[in-house]
Design an enzyme around this catalytic site. Structure first.
Site, PDB file in Angstrom:
ATOM      1  N   ASP A   1       0.849  -1.200   0.000  1.00 50.37           N
ATOM      2  CA  ASP A   1       0.000   0.000   0.000  1.00 50.37           C
ATOM      3  C   ASP A   1       0.879   1.243   0.000  1.00 50.37           C
ATOM      4  O   ASP A   1       2.102   1.155   0.094  1.00 50.37           O
ATOM      5  CB  ASP A   1      -0.909   0.004   1.237  1.00 50.37           C
TER       6      ASP A   1
ATOM      7  N   ASP B   1       0.676   3.608   2.383  1.00 48.74           N
ATOM      8  CA  ASP B   1       0.517   4.194   3.698  1.00 48.74           C
ATOM      9  C   ASP B   1      -0.606   5.239   3.614  1.00 48.74           C
ATOM     10  O   ASP B   1      -1.527   5.082   2.807  1.00 48.74           O
ATOM     11  CB  ASP B   1       1.854   4.760   4.213  1.00 48.74           C
TER      12      ASP B   1
END
Length: 290
Positions: free
Chosen positions: A210, A212
């Site tokens: 991802d 973040d």
């Protein structure tokens, strides 16, 4: 010349190694407590390998409760020479996208609730972690990733946070913009420091799940999306691992970067002042010198 024995410390999503011959789970006793799990040992491509699930099978350990000292000590007791960490992480860089891998070469340690050294009162030692990963192992991991068709970035700074919660938006922006971190995770520290103290070569393969929370187009971390990416990364991670024996070989010369001699001048406590109880616990980690 010694024999290579590769250990894989598998993070979220990686709980085994494909194709391991003569595989057997072994319980290893450590004076530093119980490791995360039994250790799966066997051979792959004629090279000895060991596998330790960092969080335990069934994912029972949080990042803060992983018994890092026991894990590294147990691997050392099994005769491991080279440790490769495979772990999930978030990205602070647009170019380091979910699904990409990063061969980490630096860390910022923000963990606060973990024992970070085998040494202490009764036997003081200071090892250098200026360059906390082994370039030789990093070369092998990069080559394995490229051979497997994985998009891989060589070099990156890993921000190790305590967790288990993900970062606030303010923290994420600070780590990215002010501190210059590239990826963020919860498990490579103090693991890398302990591997250095145990004179084990260590490399970190960070698998991005991802962006973040800093990324304006992705918002806060979505655990459901992380899990989807995690499963794809796990397959790629196993593909990378199975290519390592051919790259590292069964015979091993001394590490050209000195990882396997990190304690050479690190122990400061005079022999007559050392604590016998602590010395007994250090029999595997520092046995070469003690």
């Amino acid at each position: 010349m010694t024999h290579t024995k590769i250990a894989i410390i598998g993070g979220s999503g990686i709980y085994d190694i494909d194709g391991l011959q003569g595989a057997e789970w072994t319980t290893v006793d450590s004076p530093w407590g119980a490791p995360s799990d039994a250790i799966l040992s066997g051979t792959l491509g004629g090279v000895e390998m060991a596998f330790l699930p960092r969080h335990g099978r069934g994912h029972v350990h949080s990042p803060s409760t992983v018994p890092y000292r026991a894990n590294i000590d147990a691997l050392k007791r099994l005769g491991v020479t080279d440790v490769i960490s495979v772990s999930a992480c978030g990205s602070f860089r647009e170019a380091m996208a979910p699904g990409d891998f990063v061969i980490v070469d630096q860390f910022i340690d923000r963990t606060i609730a973990r024992e970070k050294s085998f040494f202490g009162s009764g036997c003081v030692a200071h090892v250098s972690v200026a360059h906390p990963t082994c370039p030789r192992l990093g070369d092998a991991c990069e080559a394995a990733a490229r051979d497997a068709g994985i998009t891989v970035h060589r070099g990156g700074t890993y921000l190790a946070m305590e967790g288990p919660q993900f970062s606030t938006l303010a923290e994420s922006r600070m780590y990215r913009e002010s501190w210059g971190a590239d990826v963020i995770g919860m498990t490579n520290m103090p693991e890398a420091k302990l591997a250095r103290e145990a004179e084990l070569c260590y490399a970190s393969v960070a698998m991005i799940t991802d962006y973040d929370s800093w990324h304006p187009d992705h918002g806060e971390v979505d655990v459901s999306e992380i899990i989807k990416t995690l499963m794809g990364n796990a397959d790629k991670g196993r593909d990378l691992v199975k290519r390592l024996p051919a790259l590292l070989g069964a015979d091993r010369a001394p590490c050209p970067h000195g990882c396997d001699r990190a304690l050479e001048y690190a122990i400061l406590t005079r022999p007559e002042a050392r604590d016998p109880e602590l010395m007994a616990k250090l029999d595997a980690v520092a046995g070469r010198l003690l």
